[in-house]
Design a protein around this motif. Sequence first.
Motif, PDB file in Angstrom:
ATOM      1  N   ALA A   1      -6.820  -0.461 -11.223  1.00 59.53           N
ATOM      2  CA  ALA A   1      -6.510  -1.889 -11.127  1.00 59.53           C
ATOM      3  C   ALA A   1      -7.329  -2.551 -10.027  1.00 59.53           C
ATOM      4  O   ALA A   1      -7.596  -1.944  -8.982  1.00 59.53           O
ATOM      5  CB  ALA A   1      -5.022  -2.078 -10.837  1.00 59.53           C
ATOM      6  N   ASP A   2      -7.735  -3.761 -10.266  1.00 63.20           N
ATOM      7  CA  ASP A   2      -8.412  -4.559  -9.240  1.00 63.20           C
ATOM      8  C   ASP A   2      -7.426  -5.424  -8.468  1.00 63.20           C
ATOM      9  O   ASP A   2      -7.604  -5.662  -7.268  1.00 63.20           O
ATOM     10  CB  ASP A   2      -9.478  -5.465  -9.869  1.00 63.20           C
ATOM     11  N   GLU A   3      -6.405  -5.912  -9.165  1.00 59.45           N
ATOM     12  CA  GLU A   3      -5.452  -6.832  -8.543  1.00 59.45           C
ATOM     13  C   GLU A   3      -4.045  -6.548  -9.037  1.00 59.45           C
ATOM     14  O   GLU A   3      -3.842  -5.882 -10.057  1.00 59.45           O
ATOM     15  CB  GLU A   3      -5.825  -8.289  -8.855  1.00 59.45           C
ATOM     16  N   ALA A   4      -3.080  -7.082  -8.294  1.00 58.83           N
ATOM     17  CA  ALA A   4      -1.672  -6.994  -8.687  1.00 58.83           C
ATOM     18  C   ALA A   4      -1.003  -8.325  -8.375  1.00 58.83           C
ATOM     19  O   ALA A   4      -1.502  -9.122  -7.561  1.00 58.83           O
ATOM     20  CB  ALA A   4      -0.971  -5.858  -7.940  1.00 58.83           C
ATOM     21  N   TRP A   5       0.107  -8.557  -9.043  1.00 59.49           N
ATOM     22  CA  TRP A   5       0.939  -9.729  -8.757  1.00 59.49           C
ATOM     23  C   TRP A   5       2.128  -9.298  -7.919  1.00 59.49           C
ATOM     24  O   TRP A   5       2.784  -8.303  -8.228  1.00 59.49           O
ATOM     25  CB  TRP A   5       1.429 -10.368 -10.048  1.00 59.49           C
TER      26      TRP A   5
ATOM     27  N   ILE B   1      -2.909 -10.399  -5.459  1.00 61.91           N
ATOM     28  CA  ILE B   1      -3.399  -9.701  -4.282  1.00 61.91           C
ATOM     29  C   ILE B   1      -4.311  -8.558  -4.715  1.00 61.91           C
ATOM     30  O   ILE B   1      -4.068  -7.896  -5.737  1.00 61.91           O
ATOM     31  CB  ILE B   1      -2.213  -9.179  -3.428  1.00 61.91           C
ATOM     32  N   GLY B   2      -5.398  -8.339  -3.988  1.00 60.40           N
ATOM     33  CA  GLY B   2      -6.339  -7.280  -4.317  1.00 60.40           C
ATOM     34  C   GLY B   2      -5.794  -5.901  -3.994  1.00 60.40           C
ATOM     35  O   GLY B   2      -5.147  -5.701  -2.962  1.00 60.40           O
ATOM     36  N   VAL B   3      -6.074  -4.930  -4.883  1.00 63.52           N
ATOM     37  CA  VAL B   3      -5.611  -3.556  -4.655  1.00 63.52           C
ATOM     38  C   VAL B   3      -6.730  -2.530  -4.836  1.00 63.52           C
ATOM     39  O   VAL B   3      -6.510  -1.338  -4.623  1.00 63.52           O
ATOM     40  CB  VAL B   3      -4.423  -3.194  -5.581  1.00 63.52           C
ATOM     41  N   ALA B   4      -7.927  -2.954  -5.244  1.00 63.13           N
ATOM     42  CA  ALA B   4      -9.047  -2.022  -5.421  1.00 63.13           C
ATOM     43  C   ALA B   4      -9.713  -1.758  -4.070  1.00 63.13           C
ATOM     44  O   ALA B   4      -9.449  -2.433  -3.079  1.00 63.13           O
ATOM     45  CB  ALA B   4     -10.053  -2.600  -6.415  1.00 63.13           C
ATOM     46  N   ALA B   5     -10.601  -0.780  -4.051  1.00 64.76           N
ATOM     47  CA  ALA B   5     -11.273  -0.433  -2.792  1.00 64.76           C
ATOM     48  C   ALA B   5     -12.088  -1.601  -2.251  1.00 64.76           C
ATOM     49  O   ALA B   5     -12.166  -1.809  -1.038  1.00 64.76           O
ATOM     50  CB  ALA B   5     -12.173   0.779  -3.017  1.00 64.76           C
ATOM     51  N   TRP B   6     -12.681  -2.410  -3.134  1.00 62.76           N
ATOM     52  CA  TRP B   6     -13.577  -3.483  -2.697  1.00 62.76           C
ATOM     53  C   TRP B   6     -12.835  -4.749  -2.244  1.00 62.76           C
ATOM     54  O   TRP B   6     -13.409  -5.592  -1.564  1.00 62.76           O
ATOM     55  CB  TRP B   6     -14.558  -3.838  -3.810  1.00 62.76           C
TER      56      TRP B   6
ATOM     57  N   PRO C   1      13.328  -6.351  -0.027  1.00 62.89           N
ATOM     58  CA  PRO C   1      14.084  -5.766  -1.141  1.00 62.89           C
ATOM     59  C   PRO C   1      14.070  -6.688  -2.362  1.00 62.89           C
ATOM     60  O   PRO C   1      14.147  -7.907  -2.248  1.00 62.89           O
ATOM     61  CB  PRO C   1      15.498  -5.641  -0.570  1.00 62.89           C
ATOM     62  N   GLY C   2      13.964  -6.078  -3.541  1.00 66.36           N
ATOM     63  CA  GLY C   2      13.961  -6.851  -4.773  1.00 66.36           C
ATOM     64  C   GLY C   2      12.603  -7.363  -5.192  1.00 66.36           C
ATOM     65  O   GLY C   2      12.491  -8.022  -6.231  1.00 66.36           O
ATOM     66  N   THR C   3      11.545  -7.051  -4.441  1.00 68.32           N
ATOM     67  CA  THR C   3      10.195  -7.458  -4.832  1.00 68.32           C
ATOM     68  C   THR C   3       9.750  -6.672  -6.063  1.00 68.32           C
ATOM     69  O   THR C   3      10.017  -5.478  -6.189  1.00 68.32           O
ATOM     70  CB  THR C   3       9.209  -7.199  -3.681  1.00 68.32           C
ATOM     71  N   ARG C   4       9.067  -7.376  -6.952  1.00 69.01           N
ATOM     72  CA  ARG C   4       8.446  -6.721  -8.103  1.00 69.01           C
ATOM     73  C   ARG C   4       6.928  -6.842  -7.975  1.00 69.01           C
ATOM     74  O   ARG C   4       6.422  -7.882  -7.586  1.00 69.01           O
ATOM     75  CB  ARG C   4       8.936  -7.339  -9.415  1.00 69.01           C
ATOM     76  N   ILE C   5       6.221  -5.770  -8.324  1.00 68.95           N
ATOM     77  CA  ILE C   5       4.764  -5.731  -8.268  1.00 68.95           C
ATOM     78  C   ILE C   5       4.268  -5.391  -9.666  1.00 68.95           C
ATOM     79  O   ILE C   5       4.691  -4.380 -10.249  1.00 68.95           O
ATOM     80  CB  ILE C   5       4.269  -4.662  -7.278  1.00 68.95           C
ATOM     81  N   ALA C   6       3.400  -6.227 -10.219  1.00 73.31           N
ATOM     82  CA  ALA C   6       2.853  -5.984 -11.556  1.00 73.31           C
ATOM     83  C   ALA C   6       1.340  -5.874 -11.469  1.00 73.31           C
ATOM     84  O   ALA C   6       0.670  -6.816 -11.037  1.00 73.31           O
ATOM     85  CB  ALA C   6       3.247  -7.112 -12.509  1.00 73.31           C
ATOM     86  N   LEU C   7       0.793  -4.724 -11.849  1.00 76.41           N
ATOM     87  CA  LEU C   7      -0.650  -4.555 -11.850  1.00 76.41           C
ATOM     88  C   LEU C   7      -1.269  -5.446 -12.921  1.00 76.41           C
ATOM     89  O   LEU C   7      -0.739  -5.577 -14.022  1.00 76.41           O
ATOM     90  CB  LEU C   7      -1.022  -3.099 -12.127  1.00 76.41           C
ATOM     91  N   ALA C   8      -2.402  -6.051 -12.600  1.00 73.27           N
ATOM     92  CA  ALA C   8      -3.143  -6.843 -13.577  1.00 73.27           C
ATOM     93  C   ALA C   8      -3.916  -5.903 -14.495  1.00 73.27           C
ATOM     94  O   ALA C   8      -4.590  -4.978 -14.031  1.00 73.27           O
ATOM     95  CB  ALA C   8      -4.094  -7.805 -12.869  1.00 73.27           C
TER      96      ALA C   8
ATOM     97  N   ARG D   1       0.831  -1.204   0.000  1.00 76.34           N
ATOM     98  CA  ARG D   1       0.000   0.000   0.000  1.00 76.34           C
ATOM     99  C   ARG D   1       0.866   1.254   0.000  1.00 76.34           C
ATOM    100  O   ARG D   1       0.545   2.249  -0.660  1.00 76.34           O
ATOM    101  CB  ARG D   1      -0.925  -0.028   1.220  1.00 76.34           C
ATOM    102  N   ASP D   2       1.991   1.232   0.730  1.00 74.32           N
ATOM    103  CA  ASP D   2       2.910   2.379   0.732  1.00 74.32           C
ATOM    104  C   ASP D   2       3.412   2.682  -0.680  1.00 74.32           C
ATOM    105  O   ASP D   2       3.464   3.839  -1.107  1.00 74.32           O
ATOM    106  CB  ASP D   2       4.113   2.105   1.637  1.00 74.32           C
ATOM    107  N   VAL D   3       3.797   1.623  -1.396  1.00 78.61           N
ATOM    108  CA  VAL D   3       4.338   1.810  -2.745  1.00 78.61           C
ATOM    109  C   VAL D   3       3.270   2.343  -3.689  1.00 78.61           C
ATOM    110  O   VAL D   3       3.518   3.270  -4.470  1.00 78.61           O
ATOM    111  CB  VAL D   3       4.935   0.491  -3.272  1.00 78.61           C
ATOM    112  N   LEU D   4       2.060   1.785  -3.628  1.00 80.32           N
ATOM    113  CA  LEU D   4       0.989   2.279  -4.487  1.00 80.32           C
ATOM    114  C   LEU D   4       0.697   3.747  -4.209  1.00 80.32           C
ATOM    115  O   LEU D   4       0.479   4.537  -5.142  1.00 80.32           O
ATOM    116  CB  LEU D   4      -0.269   1.441  -4.278  1.00 80.32           C
ATOM    117  N   ASN D   5       0.714   4.119  -2.950  1.00 80.43           N
ATOM    118  CA  ASN D   5       0.399   5.509  -2.597  1.00 80.43           C
ATOM    119  C   ASN D   5       1.491   6.481  -3.020  1.00 80.43           C
ATOM    120  O   ASN D   5       1.247   7.692  -3.104  1.00 80.43           O
ATOM    121  CB  ASN D   5       0.143   5.628  -1.096  1.00 80.43           C
ATOM    122  N   LYS D   6       2.678   5.986  -3.298  1.00 80.90           N
ATOM    123  CA  LYS D   6       3.750   6.843  -3.817  1.00 80.90           C
ATOM    124  C   LYS D   6       3.539   7.172  -5.295  1.00 80.90           C
ATOM    125  O   LYS D   6       4.145   8.107  -5.821  1.00 80.90           O
ATOM    126  CB  LYS D   6       5.112   6.153  -3.637  1.00 80.90           C
TER     127      LYS D   6
END
Length: 260
Positions: free
Chosen positions: A177-181, A192-197, A206-213, A163-168
Amino acid sequence: MTRRPPTRAGGWRIACLSTLLALPHHGHAETLRLSDLWLAQQALPEPAAYSYFLLERQQQAEQRRARRLHEELTTLIDWHDLSGRTDLARGLEAWQATIDELQSAPARTPARADLAALLAAPRHDPMLASLAAVGHCDVPDWVELWHFGGVTRHQWAPELSLRDVLNKQADSQWARADEAWLITPQGAPRRIGVAAWNASDAPLVPGTRIALALAEPVQEAAWVNRALPGFLATRLPGDTCHTIAVPEAAGQVDSGGPAT
């Protein structure tokens, strides 16, 4: 990296490995596994989570996947341009360029490579003769977000969360986006879910990658959603990595790949 002096047992293992590798042709060298190579090192990589190996038989498959990702993204970029979604098209062009860059760098098999994991699960301890590469990476200082505006690296800090990274990032680049990997240096990609619902959160190492669906109005988007997380899981978990030579004698022995 902290190096420990070799113990008497470690010295014996090094001598044993050298002796086995010196055996002609079909001696006992065909039984050597990745764990034997780690045990022969003067010191184990620290932290172990950033160790990796690459199976020889997976190299061409990963190159084909990268090429197809490039092609499918080209189709998506054209589709979004024609639909007036030029911002998303430019973001996908950045995805495409990053994939091309990553494809030209060394790869890994997405599996635990540290000694503790290999000894705990011998069936997943690959034969040395099946390996194209072995190594470990220095712990990076970033996490990487694949968002609708492109690819951005953010400084990692203790207690950093998804959530910190998304808010940046600007809302326009992820809020649809509804979900991310979530792709960590170890372990399979996790959705993992990233939408309000359905919003969830997760700590990031460190080294994690996040890809929005992506939304899936066309089949190419669905294919990218399936293939991109797997591709990112085969990328090295850092920028500064060190290879360990796989003894040539091991490569002369027939191998069926990792034990199953």
